[in-house]
Design a protein around this motif. Structure first.
Motif, PDB file in Angstrom:
ATOM      1  N   GLY A  10       0.825  -1.163  -0.096  1.00 24.95           N
ATOM      2  CA  GLY A  10       0.007   0.157   0.035  1.00 24.95           C
ATOM      3  C   GLY A  10       0.862   1.338  -0.002  1.00 24.95           C
ATOM      4  O   GLY A  10       0.199   2.272   0.236  1.00 24.95           O
ATOM      5  N   SER A  11       1.947   1.196  -0.036  1.00 20.98           N
ATOM      6  CA  SER A  11       2.804   2.556  -0.030  1.00 20.98           C
ATOM      7  C   SER A  11       3.208   3.270  -1.159  1.00 20.98           C
ATOM      8  O   SER A  11       3.588   4.151  -1.400  1.00 20.98           O
ATOM      9  N   GLY A  12       2.494   2.401  -2.740  1.00 21.30           N
ATOM     10  CA  GLY A  12       2.820   3.263  -3.642  1.00 21.30           C
ATOM     11  C   GLY A  12       3.584   2.705  -4.913  1.00 21.30           C
ATOM     12  O   GLY A  12       3.914   3.312  -6.102  1.00 21.30           O
ATOM     13  N   LYS A  13       4.259   1.357  -4.494  1.00 21.94           N
ATOM     14  CA  LYS A  13       5.161   0.850  -5.365  1.00 21.94           C
ATOM     15  C   LYS A  13       4.531   0.574  -6.740  1.00 21.94           C
ATOM     16  O   LYS A  13       4.840   1.038  -7.759  1.00 21.94           O
ATOM     17  N   THR A  14       3.031   0.012  -6.740  1.00 20.41           N
ATOM     18  CA  THR A  14       2.614  -0.217  -8.056  1.00 20.41           C
ATOM     19  C   THR A  14       2.415   1.091  -8.834  1.00 20.41           C
ATOM     20  O   THR A  14       2.682   1.084 -10.257  1.00 20.41           O
ATOM     21  N   THR A  15       2.293   2.157  -8.379  1.00 27.99           N
ATOM     22  CA  THR A  15       2.029   3.582  -8.919  1.00 27.99           C
ATOM     23  C   THR A  15       3.249   3.890  -9.423  1.00 27.99           C
ATOM     24  O   THR A  15       3.371   4.233 -10.704  1.00 27.99           O
ATOM     25  N   LEU A  16       4.312   3.830  -8.828  1.00 29.03           N
ATOM     26  CA  LEU A  16       5.801   4.059  -9.543  1.00 29.03           C
ATOM     27  C   LEU A  16       6.022   3.060 -10.577  1.00 29.03           C
ATOM     28  O   LEU A  16       6.464   3.635 -11.665  1.00 29.03           O
ATOM     29  N   LEU A  17       5.811   1.828 -10.339  1.00 30.51           N
ATOM     30  CA  LEU A  17       5.889   1.045 -11.502  1.00 30.51           C
ATOM     31  C   LEU A  17       5.537   1.180 -12.722  1.00 30.51           C
ATOM     32  O   LEU A  17       6.003   1.048 -13.664  1.00 30.51           O
ATOM     33  N   LYS A  18       4.182   1.601 -12.703  1.00 31.86           N
ATOM     34  CA  LYS A  18       3.235   2.302 -13.714  1.00 31.86           C
ATOM     35  C   LYS A  18       3.869   3.219 -14.563  1.00 31.86           C
ATOM     36  O   LYS A  18       3.992   3.228 -15.468  1.00 31.86           O
ATOM     37  N   GLU A  19       4.350   4.151 -13.666  1.00 32.88           N
ATOM     38  CA  GLU A  19       5.141   5.208 -14.402  1.00 32.88           C
ATOM     39  C   GLU A  19       6.259   5.098 -14.887  1.00 32.88           C
ATOM     40  O   GLU A  19       6.650   5.239 -16.224  1.00 32.88           O
ATOM     41  N   LEU A  20       6.977   3.965 -14.389  1.00 32.29           N
ATOM     42  CA  LEU A  20       8.048   3.301 -15.065  1.00 32.29           C
ATOM     43  C   LEU A  20       7.839   2.670 -16.321  1.00 32.29           C
ATOM     44  O   LEU A  20       8.565   3.049 -17.709  1.00 32.29           O
ATOM     45  N   GLU A  21       7.113   1.911 -16.320  1.00 34.77           N
ATOM     46  CA  GLU A  21       6.585   1.197 -17.529  1.00 34.77           C
ATOM     47  C   GLU A  21       6.246   2.220 -18.539  1.00 34.77           C
ATOM     48  O   GLU A  21       6.359   1.653 -19.646  1.00 34.77           O
ATOM     49  N   ALA A  22       5.191   3.054 -18.342  1.00 33.16           N
ATOM     50  CA  ALA A  22       4.832   4.010 -19.383  1.00 33.16           C
ATOM     51  C   ALA A  22       5.930   4.651 -19.868  1.00 33.16           C
ATOM     52  O   ALA A  22       5.984   5.411 -20.956  1.00 33.16           O
ATOM     53  N   ARG A  23       6.868   4.697 -19.338  1.00 35.50           N
ATOM     54  CA  ARG A  23       8.428   5.344 -19.808  1.00 35.50           C
ATOM     55  C   ARG A  23       9.239   4.267 -20.583  1.00 35.50           C
ATOM     56  O   ARG A  23      10.349   4.645 -20.948  1.00 35.50           O
ATOM     57  N   GLY A  24       8.740   3.015 -20.814  1.00 34.93           N
ATOM     58  CA  GLY A  24       9.326   2.295 -21.639  1.00 34.93           C
ATOM     59  C   GLY A  24      10.211   1.114 -20.639  1.00 34.93           C
ATOM     60  O   GLY A  24      10.782   0.274 -21.184  1.00 34.93           O
ATOM     61  N   ALA A  25      10.000   1.244 -19.406  1.00 32.17           N
ATOM     62  CA  ALA A  25      10.780   0.306 -18.632  1.00 32.17           C
ATOM     63  C   ALA A  25      10.338  -0.934 -18.501  1.00 32.17           C
ATOM     64  O   ALA A  25       9.157  -1.344 -18.732  1.00 32.17           O
ATOM     65  N   LEU A  26      11.334  -2.171 -18.535  1.00 35.03           N
ATOM     66  CA  LEU A  26      10.784  -3.434 -18.292  1.00 35.03           C
ATOM     67  C   LEU A  26      10.711  -3.459 -16.923  1.00 35.03           C
ATOM     68  O   LEU A  26      11.458  -3.371 -16.119  1.00 35.03           O
ATOM     69  N   VAL A  27       9.443  -3.801 -16.377  1.00 34.24           N
ATOM     70  CA  VAL A  27       9.169  -4.193 -15.020  1.00 34.24           C
ATOM     71  C   VAL A  27       9.198  -5.537 -14.698  1.00 34.24           C
ATOM     72  O   VAL A  27       8.439  -6.366 -15.435  1.00 34.24           O
ATOM     73  N   LEU A  28       9.922  -6.062 -13.499  1.00 35.85           N
ATOM     74  CA  LEU A  28      10.043  -7.330 -13.209  1.00 35.85           C
ATOM     75  C   LEU A  28       9.576  -7.681 -11.808  1.00 35.85           C
ATOM     76  O   LEU A  28      10.211  -6.995 -10.914  1.00 35.85           O
ATOM     77  N   ASP A  29       8.143  -8.061 -11.772  1.00 38.93           N
ATOM     78  CA  ASP A  29       7.738  -8.233 -10.701  1.00 38.93           C
ATOM     79  C   ASP A  29       8.117  -9.437  -9.912  1.00 38.93           C
ATOM     80  O   ASP A  29       7.700 -10.652 -10.383  1.00 38.93           O
ATOM     81  N   CYS A  30       8.838  -9.534  -8.893  1.00 31.68           N
ATOM     82  CA  CYS A  30       9.477 -10.887  -8.294  1.00 31.68           C
ATOM     83  C   CYS A  30       8.444 -11.688  -7.521  1.00 31.68           C
ATOM     84  O   CYS A  30       8.713 -12.982  -7.718  1.00 31.68           O
ATOM     85  N   ASP A  31       7.161 -11.073  -7.253  1.00 30.56           N
ATOM     86  CA  ASP A  31       6.203 -12.140  -6.724  1.00 30.56           C
ATOM     87  C   ASP A  31       5.765 -12.740  -7.908  1.00 30.56           C
ATOM     88  O   ASP A  31       5.402 -13.940  -7.782  1.00 30.56           O
ATOM     89  N   ALA A  32       5.245 -12.185  -8.880  1.00 34.06           N
ATOM     90  CA  ALA A  32       4.654 -12.790 -10.068  1.00 34.06           C
ATOM     91  C   ALA A  32       5.853 -13.812 -10.869  1.00 34.06           C
ATOM     92  O   ALA A  32       5.281 -14.894 -10.963  1.00 34.06           O
ATOM     93  N   ILE A  33       7.051 -13.501 -10.831  1.00 30.99           N
ATOM     94  CA  ILE A  33       7.992 -14.637 -11.150  1.00 30.99           C
ATOM     95  C   ILE A  33       7.991 -15.708 -10.308  1.00 30.99           C
ATOM     96  O   ILE A  33       7.881 -16.820 -10.759  1.00 30.99           O
ATOM     97  N   TYR A  34       8.074 -15.597  -9.044  1.00 25.35           N
ATOM     98  CA  TYR A  34       7.866 -16.649  -8.081  1.00 25.35           C
ATOM     99  C   TYR A  34       6.859 -17.498  -8.347  1.00 25.35           C
ATOM    100  O   TYR A  34       6.980 -18.854  -8.468  1.00 25.35           O
ATOM    101  N   HIS A  35       5.428 -16.846  -8.561  1.00 24.82           N
ATOM    102  CA  HIS A  35       4.478 -17.873  -8.877  1.00 24.82           C
ATOM    103  C   HIS A  35       4.196 -18.402 -10.075  1.00 24.82           C
ATOM    104  O   HIS A  35       3.982 -19.613 -10.209  1.00 24.82           O
ATOM    105  N   ARG A  36       5.192 -17.895 -11.164  1.00 22.25           N
ATOM    106  CA  ARG A  36       5.089 -18.376 -12.367  1.00 22.25           C
ATOM    107  C   ARG A  36       6.077 -19.328 -12.487  1.00 22.25           C
ATOM    108  O   ARG A  36       5.801 -20.752 -12.974  1.00 22.25           O
ATOM    109  N   LEU A  37       7.208 -19.509 -11.598  1.00 19.41           N
ATOM    110  CA  LEU A  37       8.019 -20.345 -11.543  1.00 19.41           C
ATOM    111  C   LEU A  37       7.554 -21.803 -10.615  1.00 19.41           C
ATOM    112  O   LEU A  37       8.126 -22.980 -11.017  1.00 19.41           O
ATOM    113  N   LEU A  38       6.619 -21.419  -9.762  1.00 19.90           N
ATOM    114  CA  LEU A  38       6.175 -22.410  -9.041  1.00 19.90           C
ATOM    115  C   LEU A  38       5.163 -23.514  -9.917  1.00 19.90           C
ATOM    116  O   LEU A  38       4.966 -24.686  -9.651  1.00 19.90           O
TER     117      LEU A  38
END
Length: 130
Positions: A10-38
Motif C-alpha cells: 500500500g505504499s505506492g510501489k505499483t503507482t511508481l512501477l506503472k509510471e516507469l513502465e509507461a516510460r518504457g521500462a521493463l518491470v520485473l515483478d518478483c512475486d509474479a515471477i515466483y508464482h510463475r516459477l512454481l
C-alpha cells in the motif's frame, strides 16, 4: 539502468512501477515471477520437496502445508527463502540479459535476496499509514 523498488504493502510501489513502465521500462515483478516459477520450474519444486517432503504433490506446491511448516520454524523459513531467492535471482538475471536500457525490479526482499546487487540504484517507496 536497473532500478530496484521495495516498500511495504500500500505504499505506492505499483503507482511508481506503472509510471516507469509507461516510460518504457521493463518491470520485473518478483512475486509474479515466483508464482510463475512454481508452475513452470520443476527444479524449484524439486528443491522444495527435497527440503520439505510432502509439500509437492503431483507437481503442485501444497501452499498450506508448506506454510504450516515454515511459519512455525525460523530455520525452515530461512531454508525456503534460500531456495526461492536463488530461483528468482536466476530468472531475473536471465531476463536482464535481453532487457532494454531501463528496468525496474519490484521485490519485497530486494536486499535479503541479493537482487539489490544487480541494481544501479534502489528506491524504497514509503507512505504514512493513513
Amino acid at each position: 539502468m536497473i532500478i530496484g523498488i521495495t516498500g511495504g504493502s500500500g505504499s505506492g510501489k505499483t503507482t511508481l512501477l506503472k509510471e516507469l513502465e509507461a516510460r518504457g521500462a521493463l518491470v520485473l515483478d518478483c512475486d509474479a515471477i515466483y508464482h510463475r516459477l512454481l508452475k513452470t520450474d520443476a527444479s524449484l519444486l524439486s528443491a522444495i520437496e527435497v527440503r520439505f517432503p510432502g509439500t509437492v504433490v503431483d507437481g503442485e506446491l501444497q501452499r498450506k502445508k508448506l506454510g504450516s511448516i515454515v511459519f512455525s520454524d525460523e530455520n525452515a523459513l530461512r531454508d525456503l527463502n534460500k531456495i526461492t531467492h536463488a530461483a528468482i535471482h536466476t530468472e531475473v538475471s536471465r531476463q536482464l540479459e535481453n532487457a532494454g536500457s531501463l528496468v525496474a525490479i519490484d521485490a519485497i526482499a530486494l536486499f535479503e535476496s541479493g537482487l539489490a546487487r544487480l541494481c544501479d540504484v534502489t528506491v524504497a517507496v514509503v507512505a504514512p499509514v493513513d
